[in-house]
Write a protein that holds these residues in place. Sequence first.
Motif, PDB file in Angstrom:
ATOM      1  N   LYS A  71     -54.892-119.376 108.636  1.00  0.00           N
ATOM      2  CA  LYS A  71     -54.021-120.252 107.639  1.00  0.00           C
ATOM      3  C   LYS A  71     -52.926-120.889 108.309  1.00  0.00           C
ATOM      4  O   LYS A  71     -51.968-120.328 109.048  1.00  0.00           O
ATOM      5  CB  LYS A  71     -53.563-119.196 106.660  1.00  0.00           C
ATOM      6  CG  LYS A  71     -54.812-118.518 105.972  1.00  0.00           C
ATOM      7  CD  LYS A  71     -54.156-117.837 104.836  1.00  0.00           C
ATOM      8  CE  LYS A  71     -55.460-117.037 103.824  1.00  0.00           C
ATOM      9  NZ  LYS A  71     -54.658-116.192 102.997  1.00  0.00           N
ATOM     10  N   LEU A  72     -53.011-122.226 108.094  1.00  0.00           N
ATOM     11  CA  LEU A  72     -51.708-123.135 108.463  1.00  0.00           C
ATOM     12  C   LEU A  72     -50.757-122.746 107.268  1.00  0.00           C
ATOM     13  O   LEU A  72     -50.620-123.763 106.082  1.00  0.00           O
ATOM     14  CB  LEU A  72     -52.120-124.497 108.407  1.00  0.00           C
ATOM     15  CG  LEU A  72     -53.162-124.848 109.408  1.00  0.00           C
ATOM     16  CD1 LEU A  72     -53.775-126.250 109.481  1.00  0.00           C
ATOM     17  CD2 LEU A  72     -52.460-124.736 110.926  1.00  0.00           C
ATOM     18  N   SER A  73     -50.001-121.845 107.309  1.00  0.00           N
ATOM     19  CA  SER A  73     -49.143-121.390 106.429  1.00  0.00           C
ATOM     20  C   SER A  73     -47.814-120.499 106.952  1.00  0.00           C
ATOM     21  O   SER A  73     -47.979-120.105 107.930  1.00  0.00           O
ATOM     22  CB  SER A  73     -49.711-120.435 105.235  1.00  0.00           C
ATOM     23  OG  SER A  73     -50.265-119.294 105.885  1.00  0.00           O
ATOM     24  N   GLY A  74     -46.947-120.331 106.319  1.00  0.00           N
ATOM     25  CA  GLY A  74     -45.781-119.727 106.641  1.00  0.00           C
ATOM     26  C   GLY A  74     -45.104-119.859 107.789  1.00  0.00           C
ATOM     27  O   GLY A  74     -44.350-119.275 108.471  1.00  0.00           O
ATOM     28  N   LEU A  75     -45.336-121.201 108.470  1.00  0.00           N
ATOM     29  CA  LEU A  75     -44.589-121.721 109.697  1.00  0.00           C
ATOM     30  C   LEU A  75     -43.383-122.012 109.600  1.00  0.00           C
ATOM     31  O   LEU A  75     -42.496-121.633 110.410  1.00  0.00           O
ATOM     32  CB  LEU A  75     -45.457-122.627 110.296  1.00  0.00           C
ATOM     33  CG  LEU A  75     -47.037-122.720 110.609  1.00  0.00           C
ATOM     34  CD1 LEU A  75     -47.644-124.028 111.010  1.00  0.00           C
ATOM     35  CD2 LEU A  75     -46.998-121.313 111.547  1.00  0.00           C
ATOM     36  N   VAL A  76     -42.777-122.657 108.462  1.00  0.00           N
ATOM     37  CA  VAL A  76     -41.446-122.961 108.281  1.00  0.00           C
ATOM     38  C   VAL A  76     -40.616-121.751 108.298  1.00  0.00           C
ATOM     39  O   VAL A  76     -39.241-122.028 108.791  1.00  0.00           O
ATOM     40  CB  VAL A  76     -41.318-124.006 106.874  1.00  0.00           C
ATOM     41  CG1 VAL A  76     -42.035-125.135 107.050  1.00  0.00           C
ATOM     42  CG2 VAL A  76     -41.743-123.068 105.646  1.00  0.00           C
ATOM     43  N   THR A  77     -40.911-120.662 107.913  1.00  0.00           N
ATOM     44  CA  THR A  77     -40.193-119.374 107.753  1.00  0.00           C
ATOM     45  C   THR A  77     -40.060-118.637 109.254  1.00  0.00           C
ATOM     46  O   THR A  77     -39.299-117.774 109.248  1.00  0.00           O
ATOM     47  CB  THR A  77     -40.582-118.579 106.742  1.00  0.00           C
ATOM     48  OG1 THR A  77     -41.956-118.350 106.810  1.00  0.00           O
ATOM     49  CG2 THR A  77     -39.836-118.965 105.410  1.00  0.00           C
ATOM     50  N   GLU A  78     -41.023-119.285 110.173  1.00  0.00           N
ATOM     51  CA  GLU A  78     -41.020-118.759 111.498  1.00  0.00           C
ATOM     52  C   GLU A  78     -39.921-119.662 112.257  1.00  0.00           C
ATOM     53  O   GLU A  78     -39.605-119.216 113.491  1.00  0.00           O
ATOM     54  CB  GLU A  78     -42.264-118.644 112.163  1.00  0.00           C
ATOM     55  CG  GLU A  78     -43.174-117.715 111.358  1.00  0.00           C
ATOM     56  CD  GLU A  78     -42.555-116.216 111.357  1.00  0.00           C
ATOM     57  OE1 GLU A  78     -42.162-115.704 112.317  1.00  0.00           O
ATOM     58  OE2 GLU A  78     -42.433-115.941 110.180  1.00  0.00           O
ATOM     59  N   ALA A  79     -39.610-120.923 111.716  1.00  0.00           N
ATOM     60  CA  ALA A  79     -38.864-121.955 112.451  1.00  0.00           C
ATOM     61  C   ALA A  79     -37.509-121.482 111.809  1.00  0.00           C
ATOM     62  O   ALA A  79     -37.122-120.615 111.008  1.00  0.00           O
ATOM     63  CB  ALA A  79     -39.189-123.112 112.582  1.00  0.00           C
ATOM     64  N   SER A  80     -36.325-122.467 112.331  1.00  0.00           N
ATOM     65  CA  SER A  80     -35.213-122.148 111.637  1.00  0.00           C
ATOM     66  C   SER A  80     -35.226-122.657 110.192  1.00  0.00           C
ATOM     67  O   SER A  80     -35.588-123.730 109.921  1.00  0.00           O
ATOM     68  CB  SER A  80     -34.121-122.989 112.479  1.00  0.00           C
ATOM     69  OG  SER A  80     -32.895-123.282 111.718  1.00  0.00           O
ATOM     70  N   TRP A  81     -34.598-121.542 109.459  1.00  0.00           N
ATOM     71  CA  TRP A  81     -34.760-121.850 107.888  1.00  0.00           C
ATOM     72  C   TRP A  81     -33.994-123.223 107.468  1.00  0.00           C
ATOM     73  O   TRP A  81     -34.246-124.005 106.800  1.00  0.00           O
ATOM     74  CB  TRP A  81     -34.311-120.865 107.169  1.00  0.00           C
ATOM     75  CG  TRP A  81     -35.257-119.523 107.308  1.00  0.00           C
ATOM     76  CD1 TRP A  81     -36.344-119.400 108.053  1.00  0.00           C
ATOM     77  CD2 TRP A  81     -34.860-118.159 106.605  1.00  0.00           C
ATOM     78  NE1 TRP A  81     -36.879-118.102 107.863  1.00  0.00           N
ATOM     79  CE2 TRP A  81     -35.860-117.424 107.174  1.00  0.00           C
ATOM     80  CE3 TRP A  81     -34.008-117.986 105.760  1.00  0.00           C
ATOM     81  CZ2 TRP A  81     -36.049-116.216 106.730  1.00  0.00           C
ATOM     82  CZ3 TRP A  81     -34.115-116.493 105.250  1.00  0.00           C
ATOM     83  CH2 TRP A  81     -35.191-115.701 105.842  1.00  0.00           C
TER      84      TRP A  81
END
Length: 300
Positions: free
Chosen positions: A204-214
């Motif tokens: 899934k291309l999901s949840g990536l922004v919360t693995e980066a700097s918020w």
Amino acid sequence: MERIDAHHHLWVRTRTPQPWIDPVTMRAIDADFTTDDLARALAGQHVTGTVVVQSVPTEAETVDLLAVADRTDVIQGVVGWVELADPGVADALASLRSGPGGRHLVGVRSMVQAEHDPGYLDRPDLRRGMRAVAEQGLTIDLVTRHEQLSGVARLVRDLPEVSFVLDHLGKPPLADPGPADGGGLAGWADAIREIGAYPNVTAKLSGLVTEASWTDWSSEDLRPAVGHALDAFGPERLMFGSDWPVSLLATRYAEWVDTLTGLLAGLSSTEHAAVWHRTARRVYGLEPSTDAEPNTKEYG
């Protein structure tokens, strides 16, 4: 372009407590999220169907989510939870499927990220339970920390008869990529390449922004992970997911859709269709689109 959101959550905390939410650092999601809230998030995004995913390890939540799906047109699938290490997995699935909305059960999620035993995914009782899920025609979603991906590679290699879905691309460490010569993001990339070689896995291309700097992520921060996933899995084994409302820690729903649209700009129309809806329909066995809009009945 039609869209299937293959990964979101719902919760009302009087029924499904969320003890992992820190009210200080996670203020944006320190609230209840119902189908009314989902409808507002989806407005204007061309989402014709969704898959709601469990958030806590209880069968009671899955019972609630199935009932919600039964009265909410846009929710076409539920990825629930059962205790996979229990010998009664088949009976638990039968019970869920016999209740309200049971036809919407499309998979079971293993919350691997909460485990600290490096051999957890090698356990015979857990693997027996996963095979029992597969025998029912259901998927196994895996939510992991990136350092657990070597165990995922062994698992998907050893259980080719099981359809696995890797949530959030295995959580690449985008905020702290680490050294380029091993570990961190480089180690994640190596593991994803190995996992992607097995045809029984989609991601899934999901949840990536919360693995980066918020607070200060950009699409360029996410591009290496998305590009690597495209190389490792191909568009036909990737699917769009929002991870809403968890994603609200770092972005709005529409902003994530726009960001992913930009990151996928080089794909053909057929490849776009795979990522945005066809992979999710195939993997989860979702019904054909009816262009339904979400109704406004409350969750819970």
